[in-house]
Motif scaffolding. Structure first.
Motif, PDB file in Angstrom:
ATOM      1  N   UNK A 315      31.466  62.647 -37.629  1.00  0.00           N
ATOM      2  CA  UNK A 315      31.460  61.970 -36.159  1.00  0.00           C
ATOM      3  C   UNK A 315      31.512  60.409 -36.651  1.00  0.00           C
ATOM      4  N   UNK A 316      31.066  60.084 -37.656  1.00  0.00           N
ATOM      5  CA  UNK A 316      31.092  58.408 -38.112  1.00  0.00           C
ATOM      6  C   UNK A 316      32.744  58.276 -38.430  1.00  0.00           C
ATOM      7  N   UNK A 317      33.199  59.341 -39.475  1.00  0.00           N
ATOM      8  CA  UNK A 317      34.367  59.270 -39.880  1.00  0.00           C
ATOM      9  C   UNK A 317      35.625  59.003 -38.613  1.00  0.00           C
ATOM     10  N   UNK A 318      35.439  59.938 -37.753  1.00  0.00           N
ATOM     11  CA  UNK A 318      36.174  60.113 -36.283  1.00  0.00           C
ATOM     12  C   UNK A 318      36.067  58.695 -35.831  1.00  0.00           C
ATOM     13  N   UNK A 319      34.932  58.218 -35.693  1.00  0.00           N
ATOM     14  CA  UNK A 319      34.865  56.885 -34.718  1.00  0.00           C
ATOM     15  C   UNK A 319      35.371  55.603 -35.625  1.00  0.00           C
ATOM     16  N   UNK A 320      35.299  55.852 -36.897  1.00  0.00           N
ATOM     17  CA  UNK A 320      35.518  54.536 -37.628  1.00  0.00           C
ATOM     18  C   UNK A 320      37.027  54.644 -37.842  1.00  0.00           C
ATOM     19  N   UNK A 325      39.413  51.422 -38.697  1.00  0.00           N
ATOM     20  CA  UNK A 325      38.911  51.516 -40.042  1.00  0.00           C
ATOM     21  C   UNK A 325      39.792  52.624 -41.092  1.00  0.00           C
ATOM     22  N   UNK A 326      39.687  52.045 -42.170  1.00  0.00           N
ATOM     23  CA  UNK A 326      40.338  53.177 -43.490  1.00  0.00           C
ATOM     24  C   UNK A 326      39.287  54.025 -44.123  1.00  0.00           C
ATOM     25  N   UNK A 327      38.777  55.297 -43.681  1.00  0.00           N
ATOM     26  CA  UNK A 327      37.914  55.856 -44.320  1.00  0.00           C
ATOM     27  C   UNK A 327      38.353  56.011 -45.788  1.00  0.00           C
ATOM     28  N   UNK A 328      38.173  55.229 -46.781  1.00  0.00           N
ATOM     29  CA  UNK A 328      39.022  55.422 -47.997  1.00  0.00           C
ATOM     30  C   UNK A 328      38.631  56.596 -48.863  1.00  0.00           C
ATOM     31  N   UNK A 329      39.594  57.194 -49.688  1.00  0.00           N
ATOM     32  CA  UNK A 329      39.266  58.037 -50.510  1.00  0.00           C
ATOM     33  C   UNK A 329      38.522  57.245 -51.886  1.00  0.00           C
TER      34      UNK A 329
ATOM     35  N   UNK B 243      33.992  67.267 -33.283  1.00  0.00           N
ATOM     36  CA  UNK B 243      34.234  66.424 -34.194  1.00  0.00           C
ATOM     37  C   UNK B 243      35.343  66.812 -35.116  1.00  0.00           C
ATOM     38  N   UNK B 244      35.713  65.668 -36.052  1.00  0.00           N
ATOM     39  CA  UNK B 244      36.728  65.885 -36.825  1.00  0.00           C
ATOM     40  C   UNK B 244      38.206  65.980 -35.939  1.00  0.00           C
ATOM     41  N   UNK B 245      37.940  64.903 -35.085  1.00  0.00           N
ATOM     42  CA  UNK B 245      39.529  64.780 -34.156  1.00  0.00           C
ATOM     43  C   UNK B 245      40.391  63.841 -34.960  1.00  0.00           C
ATOM     44  N   UNK B 246      39.926  63.016 -35.957  1.00  0.00           N
ATOM     45  CA  UNK B 246      40.767  62.181 -36.719  1.00  0.00           C
ATOM     46  C   UNK B 246      41.282  62.758 -38.255  1.00  0.00           C
ATOM     47  N   UNK B 248      40.323  61.139 -40.835  1.00  0.00           N
ATOM     48  CA  UNK B 248      39.285  60.989 -41.435  1.00  0.00           C
ATOM     49  C   UNK B 248      38.172  62.054 -41.437  1.00  0.00           C
ATOM     50  N   UNK B 249      37.845  62.240 -40.054  1.00  0.00           N
ATOM     51  CA  UNK B 249      36.838  63.266 -39.470  1.00  0.00           C
ATOM     52  C   UNK B 249      37.405  64.605 -39.956  1.00  0.00           C
ATOM     53  N   UNK B 250      38.548  64.987 -39.861  1.00  0.00           N
ATOM     54  CA  UNK B 250      38.952  66.453 -40.202  1.00  0.00           C
ATOM     55  C   UNK B 250      38.717  66.667 -42.085  1.00  0.00           C
ATOM     56  N   UNK B 251      38.807  65.614 -42.513  1.00  0.00           N
ATOM     57  CA  UNK B 251      38.548  65.777 -44.236  1.00  0.00           C
ATOM     58  C   UNK B 251      37.302  65.828 -44.272  1.00  0.00           C
ATOM     59  N   UNK B 252      36.467  65.339 -43.727  1.00  0.00           N
ATOM     60  CA  UNK B 252      35.027  65.345 -43.807  1.00  0.00           C
ATOM     61  C   UNK B 252      34.441  66.696 -43.106  1.00  0.00           C
ATOM     62  N   UNK B 253      35.148  67.175 -42.174  1.00  0.00           N
ATOM     63  CA  UNK B 253      34.785  68.604 -41.781  1.00  0.00           C
ATOM     64  C   UNK B 253      34.961  69.624 -42.855  1.00  0.00           C
ATOM     65  N   UNK B 254      36.089  69.430 -43.340  1.00  0.00           N
ATOM     66  CA  UNK B 254      36.471  70.446 -44.379  1.00  0.00           C
ATOM     67  C   UNK B 254      35.707  70.531 -45.468  1.00  0.00           C
ATOM     68  N   UNK B 255      35.267  69.123 -45.830  1.00  0.00           N
ATOM     69  CA  UNK B 255      34.007  69.467 -47.087  1.00  0.00           C
ATOM     70  C   UNK B 255      32.701  69.804 -46.509  1.00  0.00           C
ATOM     71  N   UNK B 256      32.385  69.705 -45.143  1.00  0.00           N
ATOM     72  CA  UNK B 256      31.175  69.912 -44.532  1.00  0.00           C
ATOM     73  C   UNK B 256      31.043  71.193 -44.563  1.00  0.00           C
ATOM     74  N   UNK B 257      31.819  71.889 -43.745  1.00  0.00           N
ATOM     75  CA  UNK B 257      31.447  73.367 -43.193  1.00  0.00           C
ATOM     76  C   UNK B 257      32.819  74.182 -43.528  1.00  0.00           C
ATOM     77  N   UNK B 258      33.731  73.766 -44.372  1.00  0.00           N
ATOM     78  CA  UNK B 258      34.995  74.344 -44.609  1.00  0.00           C
ATOM     79  C   UNK B 258      35.831  74.823 -43.470  1.00  0.00           C
ATOM     80  N   UNK B 259      35.661  73.994 -42.499  1.00  0.00           N
ATOM     81  CA  UNK B 259      36.416  74.154 -41.135  1.00  0.00           C
ATOM     82  C   UNK B 259      37.921  73.537 -41.159  1.00  0.00           C
ATOM     83  N   UNK B 260      38.509  73.955 -40.505  1.00  0.00           N
ATOM     84  CA  UNK B 260      39.840  73.485 -40.192  1.00  0.00           C
ATOM     85  C   UNK B 260      40.022  73.062 -38.853  1.00  0.00           C
ATOM     86  N   UNK B 261      39.922  71.629 -38.820  1.00  0.00           N
ATOM     87  CA  UNK B 261      39.633  71.210 -37.538  1.00  0.00           C
ATOM     88  C   UNK B 261      40.561  71.066 -36.568  1.00  0.00           C
ATOM     89  N   UNK B 262      42.004  71.259 -36.829  1.00  0.00           N
ATOM     90  CA  UNK B 262      43.133  71.315 -35.763  1.00  0.00           C
ATOM     91  C   UNK B 262      43.434  70.302 -34.927  1.00  0.00           C
TER      92      UNK B 262
END
Lengths: 482, 482
Positions: A315-320, A325-329, B243-246, B248-262
Motif C-alpha cells: 500500500x505504501x509503494x502504491x501511494x508513493x 516518488x520513485x520506489x527505487x531498486x 493494493x499493487x495498483x502501481x 512499485x506496488x505490484x512489484x512489492x505484491x509479487x515479493x509479498x504473496x507471489x501475486x500477479x497484481x494485474x
C-alpha cells in the motif's frame, strides 16, 4: 505592518468581556468560564449592565465604567449593539478587540454596512479587530483562552490561522491530544479588519511558532496574501487547506465567511510560487505539521520502504508512486549490507520486508543502511512493533493489562520513534513512520500519541498517510532549494 | 464448493499446535499463549518432540502421538519440515491446517515446489489448508484465536478476508477498539490451497457475517474470484482494498504473496460488474463497513449537508461534489420549514449552517425536514456537538473531568447518533456523521467510539470521510438496483 499591534491582542495583560453573563445558555457565560478555567493570570473585566457579579468577578455596567484600560475587549453582544461598543472601546483607549458576534457581511448588504461602520470606528482609534463572526483565539503561552470549547491546548510550536472557528478548534484539540501544543490559534471570521495574511505576518516572527497551519476559504486581497506568504515560508512552513475549490464548496464559503473562493488552479499555482504546502484534510495537515518539527526535508524523490507487514509495504509503494516518488531498486551493495542484518529469508527488495526473526538492534542498523544508501532520499517505515525493545509478548491477559507493562510499552514506542528520528536527523533524510500499535488498548494508544508529542515526535496511522507527509516535505524542500 | 470444509477450520473443536514452544522468543510460544488467553474452550494439543509440557499443557512428540484426532492443525515449524507434518496430519485424519510458516512460493522456484508437495499431500487426504506464509485467523464466536498479536477482537458482524496478515490484524484491532467485533478474520497468505474467493464463499452464508472487508493484492484465478464475488454481493456487501495498483506496488505484491497484481483499470471494471465496493484506505474501509451495518443505501446522488461549523460544511461540499454528488439547492418549501426551526440568522442554503442558538430538539426536527425533502437522497451531518442533550458546558475544570460527567457525555453522544440513525432508517435515507468530540479527552473519545460500536453506530472523523462513505453506499445501492 507593525507587528506590535498584535501585542494587546495575543499578549493582552487585561481583558474586558463585553456581554459576559450568568446565564449558562449564553456564549458570554461560556467564554468567561473558559477564560477563567484556562488560568489567565491577567485582569478580567466582565461587562453587563444587568449584573453585579459574574462567576465570582465584579461585573461592570459598561466599558467606560471599567477602572483602567483593558488591553483587549472580547465582544459577545447582539449585532445591533456592536458598533456602539467598539466606539466605547475606542473612547476608553482599548487597542484590540475580538468580535465574536455574527450577523454582519455574511448576511448581506445591511450587515456589510454595520461591519463597515464598526471597522471605521475601530481604525479611527487605532484599535485592531478580530472577526466579526468568529470563534476567538487561544494564546497558550499567555494562558489566554478566548474561545467556546472547554479544552485548553497547552503551549507549543504549532500556530493555527483559520477562516473557520470549528476548523481551528478541531486542529487545536488534536494538537492537545497529541501532546504537541500550540503557540497561537486564531479564527479570522469575516476579516473586517485583520485579514488572514496579517496573522501570518505576526506568526512569521513569533518566536514560539515553528509551523503554521492555515485553513482558507478565500481572500479579501489575494495578491497581498501571497506576497505575505512568500515572506513567511522563507522563515517557517505554512501548511494549508484551501476549501471552496468546487462549485458547491465555493457557494458554501460565500455564505460562511462572505469569501470569494476563486479558481483552484490559480490558487495551486500561487501556492507553488510562494512555498505553501497544501494538505488534503485536517488529519494530513496535522501529520505534516508534526513531521516538520523534527524531520529533515528530503533532497529528492527516491524513497526506500521498510515494513514489518507485506501488505502495508504494498500500500505504501502504491501511494508513493502515485504521489510521484520513485520506489527505487536497491543497489547490490545495499542488499549485501542488509544480508548481514536480516534473516536469510528476507525478500531482498524495496520495500524491505522485516520478516519474522528481525531484532530491534538489527532493524535500527538496517535503517542506517537504508539511510546511507546513495540512491535513497527518504524512508517510509511501516509498523513500529518489531523495533520495540520489550520482551515477553507471550504474557497472561492480566499481566498484559497491568499498569507497569502499559507504561513500559508506551516508553518503548517513544524510544523507538526517537531512535528513528535521530537517525533521520543524523543522515539528513526523513524517516516517516506509519503504524498500528498492535498491542495497545485505546487508552494506551492515546497515551502513546501524547507521549510522542511531548518529544515532538509523530507516527502516521496508515501507509498512504506517511507517503502524503513525505510528499509535503518534498515539495517544501524543493521550493526552498529553488 | 461444499462450505462444510470450513467447519473443522473456523469451528474447530480441537486444535494441534505443531511447533509449540516454551521459548518466549518463538512464534510457537506466542501463538499457543494467544490460543489459551483467547479463552478457546476446545482441546489444545501442543506438539514439540523436545518438550513435555508447554504453558501448563501436555506436549506431544508428534501429531500421530496425539490421543484422538484434532479438527485443526496449526503449523509453525521450519519450512523444510512442513510437508512431512502435513503428511502426518493427513495420516491422522486432520481435516484442516493453517500453515503459518513462510519460505514457499514467495521465495522462488524451490519454495514453489515444496508448496506444491504440501498441497498435494493435503488434498490427497481431504485436508484444507490456510497459507502458507500467513498470520492465521480469528473466529471470535468460537473464541478461537490463531494469531500473533495479543488482542482478542470480540464476536461481531464484520468479516475480514485479507491477503495480508498485518492488514487483517489492523482491521481486526480497529473493530475491537470501535466496539464492533468480528465474525471471522483470515489471512490467506500464499493461497496454496484455499484462495481468497473460497473464504468469500464461506462468509456469504455465515449467519454471523454481515459485512465482508477484503484486502487483495492479486488473484490466482481472477475469473473465479469475480464469479464468486458476484454471488456474495447479492447477499452482503464486500468492501475491498486492491493494493499493487502501481508498478512499485505490484512489484512489492509479487515479493509479498507471489501475486500477479494485474491492471487496475481491468480490476475497477470487474469490481463495478460484481458489486464490490472499493475503499482507498483501511480507515475508509472500516468507516464504510460500519456504516453498512445500519445505514440505508441512498437512492440517488442528491445530498444535503447540515453543519455546526461553516468550514466543515465547505470541506464536505467540496468533497461531495468531487465524488460526483449533487449538493442540491434547497427548495423554497424546505427553507420555509427550516425557518420555523432554526434561529432567524441561519444561512438559508445547503449546507445548512446550524448557527448558535439551535437546540438539539430543533436540530433533530431540522434533520427530519431535510430527510423529508423530495430532492434529498442522503444527508451529511457535521459535528454531533449541538445535538447533545447535555447542559452546563460552562462548568469548572474539576467537574468537567469527573467520572459522572464523562459517562453522561459518552451517553449523550450515543443517544444523539442513535437518534439520527433511527431517522435515517425511518426515512430510508442515510445520515452520515463526521465529528470532532470537542469536549472529550482522548480517553473519553475512545469510550465514545467503543460505546457507539456496541450499538452498531458510527461517526466519521473528517468531512471528506463522510462523503467517501456516502459514495460507497451509493455505488453499492446503484449496483443492487441494476
Amino acid at each position: 505592518m507593525d507587528v506590535n499591534i498584535f501585542t494587546p491582542l495575543f499578549k493582552a495583560r487585561s481583558v474586558a468581556l463585553v456581554g459576559a453573563s450568568n446565564d449558562p445558555r449564553k456564549w458570554g457565560r461560556r467564554m468567561l468560564n473558559n477564560l477563567i478555567n484556562g488560568g489567565y493570570p491577567g485582569e478580567i473585566y466582565p461587562v453587563n449592565p444587568g449584573e453585579d457579579r459574574i462567576l465570582g468577578l465584579t461585573s461592570y455596567p459598561s466599558v467606560s465604567a471599567i477602572p483602567g484600560t483593558p488591553d483587549l475587549a472580547v465582544i459577545v453582544v447582539p449585532p445591533a449593539n456592536v458598533v456602539q461598543i467598539v466606539r466605547e472601546c475606542v473612547a476608553k483607549g482599548v487597542r484590540a478587540g475580538v468580535v465574536i458576534t455574527a450577523g454582519f457581511a455574511e448576511l448581506g448588504e445591511k450587515g456589510a454596512q454595520m461591519q463597515h461602520e464598526m471597522v471605521t470606528a475601530a481604525r479611527s482609534g487605532g484599535m485592531v479587530l478580530v472577526g466579526p463572526n468568529c470563534n476567538g483565539f487561544m494564546s497558550p503561552w499567555e494562558k489566554l483562552y478566548v474561545q467556546f470549547p472547554s479544552f485548553f491546548t497547552p503551549a507549543g510550536p504549532i500556530a493555527v490561522a483559520a477562516q473557520s472557528g470549528n476548523v481551528m478548534d478541531a486542529l487545536a484539540r488534536q494538537a492537545m491530544l497529541r501532546g504537541i501544543g500550540c503557540s497561537v490559534t486564531v479564527a479570522s471570521g469575516n476579516e473586517a479588519d485583520l485579514h488572514i495574511e496579517d496573522y501570518l505576518t505576526y506568526l512569521a516572527d513569533d518566536p514560539h511558532t515553528e509551523v503554521v497551519l492555515s485553513y482558507i476559504e478565500g481572500f479579501k486581497d489575494g495578491r497581498r496574501f501571497f506576497d505575505t506568504a512568500r515572506q513567511v515560508t522563507r522563515k517557517k512552513p505554512i501548511v494549508m487547506i484551501k476549501a471552496g475549490s468546487t462549485h458547491s464548496g465555493a457557494g458554501a464559503a460565500a455564505s460562511h465567511t462572505a469569501s470569494i473562493a476563486g479558481s483552484d488552479a490559480v490558487f495551486e499555482a500561487a501556492c507553488r510560487q510562494s512555498g505553501i504546502i497544501r494538505a488534503g484534510s485536517m488529519t494530513e495537515m496535522l501529520d505534516i505539521g508534526y513531521a516538520l518539527l523534527r524531520q529533515p526535508l528530503p533532497q529528492g524523490r527516491r524513497v526506500g520502504i521498510v515494513t514489518a507487514g507485506g501488505g502495508w509495504g504494498v500500500m505504501a509503494a502504491d501511494a508513493a508512486e502515485k504521489m510521484g516518488f520513485d520506489v527505487i531498486r536497491l543497489p547490490e551493495e545495499t542488499i549485501k549490507e542488509l544480508d548481514r542484518l536480516l534473516p536469510a529469508w528476507w525478500n531482498r527488495g524495496n520495500p524491505v520486508d522485516l520478516v519474522a526473526g528481525s531484532t530491534p538492534g538489527n532493524i535500527f542498523k538496517a535503517m542506517e543502511v537504508m539511510l546511507n544508501c546513495p540512491v535513497v532520499d527518504a524512508v517510509i517505515m511501516l509498523s513500529i512493533m518489531p523495533a520495540l525493545r520489550v520482551t515477553g509478548f507471550g504474557v497472561s491477559r492480566e499481566e498484559a493489562a497491568s499498569e507497569n507493562r502499559s507504561a513500559m510499552l508506551v516508553q518503548a514506542v517513544v524510544d523507538a520513534v526517537e531512535h528513528f528520528t535521530r537517525l533521520a536527523v543524523q543522515y539528513r533524510k526523513p524517516v516517516i513512520i506509519a503504524t498500528e500499535h498492535m498491542f495497545a488498548s485505546a487508552e494506551q494508544e492515546a497515551k502513546i500519541n501524547h507521549a510522542l508529542g511531548l518529544k515532538r515526535l509523530m507516527c502516521c496511522h496508515m501507509p498512504h498517510e506517511a507517503a502524503a507527509v513525505l510528499k509535503a516535505l518534498l515539495s517544501y524542500g524543493e521550493y526552498l532549494r529553488r
